[in-house]
Write an enzyme that holds these catalytic residues in place. Structure first.
Site, PDB file in Angstrom:
ATOM      1  CG  LEU A 218      -2.127   0.856   1.272  1.00 10.05           C
ATOM      2  CD1 LEU A 218      -3.042   0.627   0.064  1.00 10.05           C
ATOM      3  CD2 LEU A 218      -2.908   0.629   2.550  1.00 10.05           C
ATOM      4  CG  ASP A 219       1.198   3.526  -3.584  1.00  7.00           C
ATOM      5  OD1 ASP A 219       2.037   2.636  -3.807  1.00  7.00           O
ATOM      6  OD2 ASP A 219       0.375   3.917  -4.423  1.00  7.00           O
ATOM      7  CE  LYS A 220       6.407   8.848   1.365  1.00  4.00           C
ATOM      8  NZ  LYS A 220       6.402  10.145   2.013  1.00  4.00           N
TER       9      LYS A 220
ATOM     10  NE  ARG B 255       1.674   6.894  -7.054  1.00 11.07           N
ATOM     11  CZ  ARG B 255       1.470   7.407  -5.846  1.00 11.07           C
ATOM     12  NH1 ARG B 255       1.818   6.727  -4.773  1.00 11.07           N
ATOM     13  NH2 ARG B 255       0.919   8.581  -5.703  1.00 11.07           N
TER      14      ARG B 255
ATOM     15  CB  SER C 287      -2.526   4.535  -0.118  1.00  5.57           C
ATOM     16  OG  SER C 287      -2.411   5.052  -1.430  1.00  5.57           O
TER      17      SER C 287
END
Length: 182
Positions: free
Chosen positions: A44-46, A143, A48
């Site tokens: 999970l992106d930073k 993403r 998000s």
């Protein structure tokens, strides 16, 4: 028996236990979880937030994170602007991105969800409305959801992963976790 941890990843935290990037260390999972032998099943992106699953079982990790198993991932997505049904229709058909066309997504406009406050908060502009979408995908490109909303002209302001398969972040505050059955 496999361990499965449901973790509500806060905004601005990396989906890994260490950060070797210098000169400034970034927040990692180790600041929230001190459980030996578990690893994230996916990323999970930073920037998000929301559900991140961790397990100590390699087969379970692959089943959760591999697009081959088509485990649905649902997101609450705040976008800039007010997309119409016509605007979001391409997401439902599959939209062309630089790395290929996405699989069709389930997308609907929703009322603003009752979520925790994000730190730092989203910047609100009086002259630009925002809208919440519920988006469910069965793949997991880098993403992807952000690129999908940008491709239809509605950039993502906030992205919260709400569920993966039957597991949800419901009842967990940012930084909290609980163990559940795999």
């Amino acid at each position: 028996m496999a361990r499965l941890i449901l973790f509500n990843k806060p905004y601005d935290v990396l989906s890994q236990f260490t950060d070797e990037r210098a000169p400034v260390r970034r927040a990692t999972l180790s600041q929230f979880l001190q459980i030996p032998g578990v690893y994230p099943a996916g990323r999970l992106d930073k920037d998000s937030e929301g559900l991140l699953l961790l397990t100590d079982n390699g087969k379970l990790q692959a089943r959760i994170s591999s697009p081959r198993f088509k485990l649905p991932k649902s997101y609450m997505v705040q976008v800039e602007g007010s997309p119409s049904e016509e605007d979001i229709a391409p997401l439902r058909r599959g939209i062309a991105l630089k790395d290929g066309t996405t699989k069709p997504a389930t997308v609907r406009v929703v009322d603003p969800p009752a979520l925790w406050e994000r730190v730092p908060p989203i910047r609100h502009r009086k002259s630009v409305p925002d809208t919440w979408l519920s988006i469910t995908i069965a793949e997991g490109r880098n993403r992807q959801v952000r690129r999908m909303t940008a491709a239809i002209g509605y950039p993502t302001l906030r992205l919260v992963r709400w569920s993966i398969g039957d597991w949800t972040v419901d009842g967990l505050a940012p930084g909290e976790w609980r163990e559940t059955n795999a």
